[in-house]
Design a protein around this motif. Structure first.
Motif, PDB file in Angstrom:
ATOM      1  N   GLU A 183      52.967 -18.129 -23.479  1.00 25.93           N
ATOM      2  CA  GLU A 183      54.358 -16.631 -23.492  1.00 25.93           C
ATOM      3  C   GLU A 183      53.506 -15.553 -22.816  1.00 25.93           C
ATOM      4  OE1 GLU A 183      56.829 -17.964 -24.017  1.00 25.93           O
ATOM      5  OE2 GLU A 183      56.042 -19.584 -24.693  1.00 25.93           O
ATOM      6  N   GLU A 224      56.644 -11.550 -18.983  1.00 28.48           N
ATOM      7  CA  GLU A 224      57.095 -12.090 -17.265  1.00 28.48           C
ATOM      8  C   GLU A 224      57.357 -13.281 -17.691  1.00 28.48           C
ATOM      9  OE1 GLU A 224      53.843 -10.708 -14.183  1.00 28.48           O
ATOM     10  OE2 GLU A 224      53.670  -9.203 -15.297  1.00 28.48           O
ATOM     11  N   GLY A 225      57.454 -14.201 -18.232  1.00 29.48           N
ATOM     12  CA  GLY A 225      57.829 -15.484 -19.024  1.00 29.48           C
ATOM     13  C   GLY A 225      56.382 -16.483 -19.003  1.00 29.48           C
ATOM     14  N   THR A 226      56.420 -17.790 -18.907  1.00 33.13           N
ATOM     15  CA  THR A 226      55.668 -18.972 -19.699  1.00 33.13           C
ATOM     16  C   THR A 226      55.418 -19.160 -19.066  1.00 33.13           C
ATOM     17  OG1 THR A 226      57.512 -18.849 -21.794  1.00 33.13           O
ATOM     18  CG2 THR A 226      56.599 -20.732 -21.093  1.00 33.13           C
ATOM     19  N   TYR A 227      53.729 -19.756 -19.457  1.00 29.98           N
ATOM     20  CA  TYR A 227      53.207 -20.515 -17.464  1.00 29.98           C
ATOM     21  C   TYR A 227      52.579 -21.795 -18.338  1.00 29.98           C
ATOM     22  CZ  TYR A 227      54.226 -16.575 -15.271  1.00 29.98           C
ATOM     23  OH  TYR A 227      55.037 -15.004 -15.364  1.00 29.98           O
ATOM     24  N   CYS A 232      58.810 -24.822 -17.378  1.00 27.53           N
ATOM     25  CA  CYS A 232      57.564 -23.851 -17.528  1.00 27.53           C
ATOM     26  C   CYS A 232      56.762 -23.310 -15.668  1.00 27.53           C
ATOM     27  CB  CYS A 232      56.761 -23.483 -18.309  1.00 27.53           C
ATOM     28  SG  CYS A 232      57.865 -23.311 -19.896  1.00 27.53           S
TER      29      CYS A 232
END
Length: 306
Positions: free
Chosen positions: A62, A65-68, A99
């Motif tokens: 998390e 800039e986002g979830t990867y 994601c």
């Protein structure tokens, strides 16, 4: 218990997920955003009908800039079947979790690293319908950490260094530095790191040196892997007499370990030194000699206080 380098190479990131993002940022110079939280996910990608498929390690990061999704694959050799399975993994994970997936390959072999770093392009000449670009960690880019202070600053990275460079010419210096640095972390973590490194050392001399170093600082004897080493020692006569007394058997094994550290480091061992060490039954004294053997430049320094 980790029994192979394949397991250890990706499970190091389960033990310390933050190491993976540091490796991406510092080793590969990839601007991966700093995670607020990293969580391990189920590695099973099996569907109801198809053939079972599993990734090695799967983490969810998390970030602001986002979830990867961080997919870690431990790769021992070139395997062209991955040209189909890796794109499948990434597509499946994106469909399941919505994601962005990132593929990281870790290997101990330079040739495998070169192969794995090549983009996987699906489509026809001049038009790629799908491109997979793995990020690769291996002996050509993971730093050699052969300095004790540097190892203490980032013990998990020092462990990764030992795992990827264990067959190289600087293995002895890397292992000695890591052995010293392990004293700065809690014993449970140290025991896990010890096993990861042991699983990845394919050079017999390097593996034996590592086990001797770990015996000297007593992390090793708390770990299940120690029983395997003690059994090997019994087979080699290193713990003869164990049935007559555990203390005697340990003393014999430690005495042999002290001498083996000196010999592995290329330090001549005179007969007088060998006889004095072999005759000693004081485990505390042998422990002190083992620690001195790691840094001594002459065998006589074993008996020098201070």
């Amino acid at each position: 218990m980790v029994g192979s380098s394949h397991e250890a190479l990706h499970r190091i990131f389960q033990k310390d997920p933050a190491l993976l993002t540091r490796a991406l940022q510092q080793v590969l110079d990839v601007p991966f955003p700093e995670p607020r939280e990293i969580a391990a996910l189920n590695v099973d990608l099996t569907e109801i009908e198809p053939v079972e498929r599993r990734v090695d390690t799967l983490l969810r990061a998390e970030t602001d800039e986002g979830t990867y999704l961080l997919v870690v694959e431990s790769q021992g050799k070139v395997d062209d079947r991955k040209r189909g399975s890796w794109p499948y993994y990434l597509s499946y994970l994106f469909e399941k979790y919505r994601c962005e997936p990132v593929l990281i390959v870790i290997t101990q072999n330079s040739a495998t690293a070169k192969w794995a770093s090549q983009p996987i392009r699906l489509g026809f000449p001049g038009w790629d319908v799908l491109t997979v670009r793995p990020l690769v960690l291996g002996p050509d880019n993971v730093p050699v950490i052969a300095d004790e202070r540097q190892a203490e600053r980032d013990v998990p990275l020092a462990v990764l260094s030992a795992m990827t460079h264990g067959r190289g010419p600087q293995a002895a210096a890397i292992l000695e530095s890591l052995a010293a640095a392990l004293r700065t972390v809690d014993t449970d973590s140290a025991a896990v790191f010890v096993q990861f490194v042991d699983s990845c050392l394919v050079d017999p001399q390097a593996k034996q040196m590592w086990r001797d170093l770990m015996t000297a600082i007593q992390y090793f004897w708390r770990h299940p892997l120690a029983e395997q080493v003690r059994e090997e020692g019994r087979e080699q006569g290193l713990e003869q007499g164990l049935e007559q007394g555990l203390e005697q058997g340990r003393a014999e094994g430690k005495a042999e370990m002290v001498l083996r550290i000196l010999e592995w480091r290329g330090i001549p061992v005179p007969d007088a030194v060998r006889e004095r060490v072999s005759a000693c039954t004081d485990l505390d004294q042998l422990e002190a000699w083992a620690q001195r053997a790691v840094h001594a430049t002459d065998a006589a320094e074993l008996f020098t206080e201070g």
